[in-house]
Design an enzyme around this catalytic site. Structure first.
Site, short mmCIF file in Angstrom:
data_model
loop_
_atom_site.label_atom_id
_atom_site.label_comp_id
_atom_site.label_asym_id
_atom_site.label_seq_id
_atom_site.Cartn_x
_atom_site.Cartn_y
_atom_site.Cartn_z
N CYS A 115 0.82 -1.22 0.00
CA CYS A 115 0.00 0.00 0.00
C CYS A 115 0.86 1.27 0.00
CB CYS A 115 -1.00 -0.04 1.16
SG CYS A 115 -2.41 1.07 0.90
N HIS A 222 -3.44 -5.13 0.60
CA HIS A 222 -2.98 -5.43 1.96
C HIS A 222 -2.86 -6.94 2.14
CE1 HIS A 222 -3.09 -1.45 3.95
NE2 HIS A 222 -3.92 -1.17 2.97
N GLU A 224 -1.21 -8.48 4.33
CA GLU A 224 -1.04 -8.85 5.75
C GLU A 224 -2.35 -9.16 6.45
OE1 GLU A 224 -2.54 -4.76 5.97
OE2 GLU A 224 -1.10 -5.73 4.65
#
Length: 246
Positions: A115, A222, A224
């Site tokens: 990001c 994203h 994660e």
């Protein structure tokens, strides 16, 4: 790396945020947990204190670098523009990330970015950003709906097509991938030495690799988020961890 810890040490950039009445150097729990659990590395927070010393010294003791997302935007002056809105900026993080990217390139240090980090790498290598994707004709809505729950905000939003023969296609063994979408800004022009790895249906670049690095990957989404529940995103962290161990 500590002799008593077999895990590689990976530097994680810090944002500088106000938690009234003080400023804090911080990084999100979701990034640190993904690095520890999926990449198998020990995350080490790097404070944005470039006014006091050269941040490149961090990397002499580290095995990799991770650039997180963030709620602030890369300052447009870094790609020769003026702000079109009044978003949050974090000039201390800008200075830290750009110095670390340059130092990682010099050292061939494994680098993974998501990001804001993805946008920082592009700017560091001479690229430009769209400051407001939702105002660009022909581009779809890439922002999240902040009125929804986090699970809904981070749910898959669209497919990205993976470049034939690219790093992502080799790692994931597929031609497309469902990803979340929580960003206002995106790539306008690609920086020097970056190779496209994935595009959104509207053509927006969503991932690239850094050609000068043995392992250098940046994604706009994203990866994660709840990484243990998303095998393909887990694979990306695994590959980064393997590069740091190597």
């Amino acid at each position: 790396m500590s002799a008593t810890d077999a895990r590689p040490w990976v530097g994680v950039v810090c944002d500088v945020q106000q938690v009234p009445p003080h400023a804090f150097h911080m990084a999100g729990d979701k990034y640190l947990r993904a690095l520890a659990e999926a990449a198998g590395v020990t995350p080490v927070l790097l404070p944005a204190l470039t006014d006091l010393f050269d941040a490149a010294v961090y990397l002499d003791r580290l095995d990799g670098l991770f650039l997180t997302g963030g709620y602030s935007m890369v300052h447009p002056s870094l790609y020769n523009e003026t702000p079109v809105d009044d978003p949050s900026f974090d000039r201390a993080r800008d200075a830290l990330s750009l110095r670390l990217i340059d130092a990682a390139l010099t050292r061939d240090l494994p680098l993974f970015a998501a990001c804001r980090g993805f946008q920082e790498v592009n700017v560091a290598l001479g690229g430009r950003l769209h400051q407001a994707l939702h105002r660009v004709d022909g581009l779809q809505e890439h922002r999240e709906d902040k009125s929804l729950s986090l699970d809904q905000q981070y749910a898959p939003a669209h497919e990205v097509s993976l470049e034939e023969g690219g790093l992502l296609q080799r790692l994931l063994k597929r031609s497309s991938l469902s990803v979340n979408s929580l960003h206002v800004q995106g790539i306008q022009t690609l920086g020097e030495g970056l190779a496209v790895e994935a595009r959104a249906p509207d053509g927006l670049i969503e991932a690239f690799r850094i050609e000068a690095l043995t392992f250098g990957l940046a994604v706009q989404w994203h990866p994660e988020w709840q990484v243990s529940n998303h095998p393909h995103q887990h694979t990306l962290f695994e590959a980064f961890g393997d590069a740091c161990r190597a």
